[in-house]
Structure formats: structure tokens, C-alpha cells
Design an enzyme around this catalytic site. Structure first.
Site, PDB file in Angstrom:
ATOM      1  N   ASN A 105      54.874  57.985  -2.664  1.00 36.77           N
ATOM      2  CA  ASN A 105      54.064  56.852  -2.200  1.00 36.77           C
ATOM      3  C   ASN A 105      54.042  55.823  -3.324  1.00 36.77           C
ATOM      4  OD1 ASN A 105      53.496  58.518  -0.037  1.00 36.77           O
ATOM      5  ND2 ASN A 105      51.308  58.695  -0.451  1.00 36.77           N
ATOM      6  N   GLU A 130      55.168  56.273   1.710  1.00 37.20           N
ATOM      7  CA  GLU A 130      54.236  55.148   1.909  1.00 37.20           C
ATOM      8  C   GLU A 130      54.650  54.000   1.017  1.00 37.20           C
ATOM      9  OE1 GLU A 130      50.012  55.839   1.330  1.00 37.20           O
ATOM     10  OE2 GLU A 130      50.151  57.760   2.379  1.00 37.20           O
ATOM     11  N   HIS A 183      45.385  65.016   4.321  1.00 33.56           N
ATOM     12  CA  HIS A 183      45.300  63.638   3.835  1.00 33.56           C
ATOM     13  C   HIS A 183      43.820  63.307   3.589  1.00 33.56           C
ATOM     14  CE1 HIS A 183      47.604  59.607   3.776  1.00 33.56           C
ATOM     15  NE2 HIS A 183      46.398  59.341   3.339  1.00 33.56           N
ATOM     16  N   ARG A 186      55.026  59.078  10.611  1.00 29.84           N
ATOM     17  CA  ARG A 186      54.305  60.018   9.741  1.00 29.84           C
ATOM     18  C   ARG A 186      52.827  59.984  10.104  1.00 29.84           C
ATOM     19  NH1 ARG A 186      52.296  59.358   3.718  1.00 29.84           N
ATOM     20  NH2 ARG A 186      51.499  61.464   3.444  1.00 29.84           N
ATOM     21  N   GLU A 204      48.991  62.850  -1.913  1.00 28.74           N
ATOM     22  CA  GLU A 204      48.417  62.268  -3.126  1.00 28.74           C
ATOM     23  C   GLU A 204      47.356  63.135  -3.796  1.00 28.74           C
ATOM     24  OE1 GLU A 204      47.131  58.251  -2.350  1.00 28.74           O
ATOM     25  OE2 GLU A 204      49.177  57.568  -2.048  1.00 28.74           O
ATOM     26  N   TYR A 257      53.118  51.806  -4.415  1.00 30.11           N
ATOM     27  CA  TYR A 257      52.473  50.546  -4.049  1.00 30.11           C
ATOM     28  C   TYR A 257      52.622  49.438  -5.074  1.00 30.11           C
ATOM     29  CZ  TYR A 257      50.315  52.634   0.026  1.00 30.11           C
ATOM     30  OH  TYR A 257      50.118  53.217   1.249  1.00 30.11           O
TER      31      TYR A 257
END
Ligand code: PNW
Length: 482
Positions: A305, A372, A118, A73, A163, A307
Site C-alpha cells: 500500500n 492500495e 482490515h 479487493r 497494514e 500513498y
């Protein structure tokens, strides 16, 4: 068992790795400008050179091959392709660069997943109001069509915007990301709105003009933590958690996957807060126009994504107009969740499984790509990064359980990141790579971490079995002759 065609990838973003900020006709973008202002980024670091992937792409390709990835990606730098952001001015050198990247990947049997945006808006468009201006949606749509037209014969997985939450909030509410605006309680909603409009227009363009021929899939990458009430069973904490979800994941996922509009809870919370502060008039949260392309249904898969995880309770606002006051919810770290590396990253692999189940149940069982997920390192360099390696193993097991036991339709997993890179406001002080990059070395040499070497082994996940015994899913690695 992971499906045979499961995507095993790693992710990067143009500004974080490419460098070449003025090379071959690239135009400046908002991160170029932001980093060159004093006091914005850790020790005035910037992405002028970064990993120098603009010149060293072939080294990156070696890293990708060494890991045995099926997918990679990357993001396109809008201002490298269109220096002033508009399609009448194409920078052919930029086109050549990405053509080579894409062709090289395909020649190595690696499928590209390409992000159009991005965080790196061409400065020329920022000068015209950037994401706050309603015109940005059609400008983005033109850029997107240019990219589909130019690269879509070979790229089958597209992310329009990465995002939008982070762009809107960090860039326009908190001012800690480019363009560095601090306009709490207003600008972020406007920016988020225009990002959704831009995304939807681009999806409709793909759908109408490219899908039949190119047969790809388009989505937007939504970041979300897993949230749970601080005290299980506490009504206030449960309500705060619902509001938190509405203002983060729901902000972007609800319009695209559920109703075509923002979560009702988000709008009612914002309007109630406005009233409390004595502001009347129209809502600070914009409304979608019936005359524009619909937002609902504009994602061919769910790109997540993930985390970290958080506990939630009411409160946390500053008393003035801001998003936190609107949502009336704040997050708390569970002391049993280890913080590794950067301060915001509590390591909670099981939160990913819960979030995947939540996404399945809330958004009508979409195909999901984890676009991600990663683990950071700060301070002294540790090439033998056993903790990160353990983190990846634990996380992939949670994904396996989500697939096997919760029947979530997960199609791929992308580690953040292929390389140590420019970690936004933290500069080069936070390292997320599967490869270490020596930023003191003019050659920007790349060295595989232990976690990267262990990831090589996981290449066999592609074909390996998840053995399900009655109590728990286990991974077993088995090499598969290609
Ligand atoms: C993502 N936070 O952004 C981005 O997509 C990547 O470019 C970035 O490098 C990666 O996560 C790691 O941070 C985030 O402070 C940036 O909570 C900051 C946060 C979360 C995500």
C-alpha cells in the site's frame, strides 16, 4: 507493456463501506465501539451505515463493471462472520452475504482479492486483550481457516492482515485508531509481533491444508511511504532514513521476506534507547519463538500500500519512551511535493517507482501487487476531479516504468478506493473514491467522478502497449476488442 494478465482493481474495506453494523446477527467490533465514543472521530461520524454496501452491494458491482475492473479487493468483517470472533458461532447471514459478493464478482468475470482483517477486530476479542494478547494468533488462525474453507474454492488471492503498522501504531501507540490505546514505546511492538505470528500461522494453515486444492496465494499488505534523506549525501540523514525504513517497511517485511526476524537496526535502536533511559532487562521488541511456525517465507507475493513520500532527518522524539524516540528519525515534507486533500498525503508518483525498485532489490525480486494507492479530496465536492485524474495517469506511468525499465515484477494495481467511504478518524470528510457517495442521501447514491471515467479508459491498459522510446516510457491507449 503491462502483462496481459495484469490485475486492474479497486479496493475497499468492510468497516469503511458496509454499514449494517447490527444487521442480521453481526457482532460489534472495535471500530463500532470507538466511533460511538465522544471525540474519537471527526464530527462523531461512524460506520453504522457508511455506503450501506451491506444492502447495496449490487450498486457497488455496477460501479465495478462500469470501471471495467478485472479485480476487486474487499475485506471480510470478522464480526459479521463470527459475531464473538470464534468459530463455534458462525453467522450464516454473514456467510451468505460474502458468498453472494464473491459469486456475483465471478459471474461478471471479476476476480476477488480478499482481506481477512482490515482494522476491525471483534470487540469480544478486544475484551480478552485484543492484539496485545498472544492468544490472538491462534484465534486469527481459526478465523482464517474458516474463511479458506468457506470461500477459498473461489477466492485465489488472499491478504491476511492489512497494514499491521497502522493497526499497531495508530491503534496502540498514538491512540488515534481503534482500540484507542496510548501506550507509547511498548504496546505497538507487542501488537506488531502478534500480527506477524497470526499472519504466519494463517499462511502455514493455507499452505498445509488448502494450497494444493485451492491453488491460491496468500500475503499480508504492508504500507510504506518512500523515504529519502533530507539532504542527499548527509551521513546523519542517510542513517536516519535507514532507521525509518527499518521501523516501517522493515518491521514487517524483513521477518517475512529476509531473515525471519526484525531488522537488526530496529532492535539495536530500541535497546540503545532503553539503555539511555536507564531501563534494563529484556528488549521491548519481542522475539520469535523457535517452537512456533516460522515467519520467514510466509508471503506468496509482496502486497504494497503506497500513498506518499517523505524526506527524513534524525530526531523528532518527545524525550519520553516512544517509537519515534526509538527510531530517532523524523519526516519532513518536500515543499515541491503538492499536498492534495488530506494533510499527510503529498502527491509523489515517482516515489512509487523508487519504492518498487527498492522492494525488488531488498526483498529478492518478489511478485508485487500494489494493493492500495490513491488521492484524496476534502472540502467542496468536485466531480470533475482533474487533479486526481492526472494523479492516476502519472502514477500508472511510473508503474509502467518500474516494470519496463527497472524490471520490477508488478502484477497488479488497486486504486484506493472504489467509493468515497468512512475514512477512519477523518470520518466522511476525506474522499478517496472513484465514485462519489452522497452520504446525505438515504439511498447513498453513487456518482462516477471524472477520474473514474478516465479510469474506464485505462481499462485498455490491459492490452495497451507501453511504447518504449530510448529516453522514456510512454503510455498509449488502444482499445482492444474483447
Ligand atoms: C490506509 N496515514 O490506511 C488504509 O488501508 C485504508 O483503509 C485507508 O482508507 C487508506 O489508507 C487511506 O488513508 C492509512 O494517516 C490510514 O498516514 C492513515 C494513514 C495511512 C494509511
Amino acid at each position: 507493456m503491462f502483462p496481459r494478465e495484469f490485475a486492474w482493481g479497486a479496493a475497499t474495506a468492510a468497516y469503511q463501506i458496509e454499514g449494517g453494523w447490527q444487521a442480521d446477527g453481526k457482532g460489534p467490533n472495535i471500530w463500532d465501539i470507538f466511533c460511538h465514543e465522544k471525540g474519537r472521530v471527526f464530527e462523531e461520524h461512524n460506520g453504522d451505515v457508511a455506503c450501506n454496501s451491506y444492502e447495496l452491494w449490487e450498486k457497488d458491482l455496477e460501479c465495478i463493471q462500469q470501471l471495467g475492473l478485472t479485480h476487486y479487493r474487499l475485506s471480510l468483517s470478522w464480526a459479521r462472520l463470527l459475531p464473538d470472533g470464534t468459530t463455534p458461532h458462525v453467522n450464516q447471514k454473514g456467510v451468505q452475504y460474502y458468498n453472494k459478493v464473491i459469486d456475483d464478482l465471478l459471474a461478471c468475470n471479476v476476480s476477488p482479492m480478499v482481506t481477512l482483517y482490515h482494522f476491525d477486530l471483534p470487540q469480544a476479542l478486544q475484551d480478552q486483550g485484543g492484539w496485545k494478547s498472544p492468544d490472538i494468533a491462534t484465534l486469527f488462525d481459526s478465523y482464517a481457516k474458516f474463511c479458506f474453507q468457506t470461500f477459498g474454492d473461489r477466492v485465489k488471492l488472499w491478504i491476511t492482515i492489512n497494514e499491521p503498522y497502522v493497526c499497531a501504531k495508530f491503534g496502540h501507540e498514538d491512540g488515534i485508531h481503534a482500540p484507542g490505546l496510548k501506550e507509547p514505546g511498548t504496546a505497538a511492538y507487542l501488537v506488531g509481533h502478534n500480527m506477524l505470528r497470526a499472519h504466519a500461522m494463517a499462511w502455514h494453515s493455507y499452505n498445509s491444508f488448502y494450497r494444493t486444492k485451492q491453488k491460491g496465494a496468500v500475503s499480508l499488505a504492508i504500507n510504506s511511504d518512500w523515504h529519502e534523506p533530507l539532504h542527499a549525501g548527509c551521513t546523519e540523514d542517510i542513517a536516519a532514513t535507514e532507521r525509518y525504513f527499518a521501523f516501517t517497511l522493515g518491521w514487517f517485511a524483513w521477518p517475512v521476506f529476509v531473515t525471519g526476524d526484525y531488522p537488526e537496526l530496529m532492535r539495536s535502536s530500541i535497546d540503545a534507547q532503553s539503555k539511555k533511559m536507564g531501563c534494563s532487562g529484556s528488549s521491548r521488541l519481542p522475539s520469535f519463538s523457535k517452537d512456533e511456525p516460522a515467519i520467514l517465507g510466509t508471503a506468496d507475493f509482496f502486497a504494497l500500500n503506497y500513498y506518499t513520500s517523505r524526506k527524513v532527518k534524525p530526531g523528532g522524539g518527545c524525550g519520553k519512551m516512544c517509537m519515534v524516540c526509538d527510531q530517532d528519525a523524523e519526516v519532513v515534507l518536500d515543499p515541491s511535493w503538492p499536498i492534495c486533500g488530506v494533510s499527510w498525503l503529498a502527491v509523489v508518483p515517482h516515489g512509487l517507482r523508487k519504492l518498487l525498485k527498492y522492494i525488488k532489490d531488498t526483498f529478492n525480486n518478489p511478485a508485487v501487487y500494489i494493493t492500495e494507492n490513491g488521492f484524496s479530496q476534502v472540502g467542496p465536492l468536485q466531480i470533475e476531479d482533474v487533479q486526481r485524474s492526472g494523479f492516476y495517469k502519472d502514477t500508472i506511468l511510473e508503474v509502467a516504468k518500474a516494470i519496463q525499465e527497472d524490471e520490477v515484477n508488478v502484477r497488479g494495481y488497486f486504486a484506493w478506493s472504489l467509493l468515497d467511504n468512512f475514512e477512519w478518524a477523518d470520518g466522511f470528510s476525506v474522499r478517496f473514491g472513484l465514485f462519489h457517495v452522497d452520504f446525505a442521501d438515504a439511498k447513498r447514491s453513487r456518482t462516477i467522478y471524472q477520474s473514474g471515467r478516465d479510469q474506464q479508459k485505462k481499462r485498455c491498459h490491459l492490452t495497451c502497449h507501453i511504447e518504449k522510446n530510448p529516453s522514456k516510457t510512454q503510455l498509449s491507449y488502444c482499445r482492444h476488442a474483447a
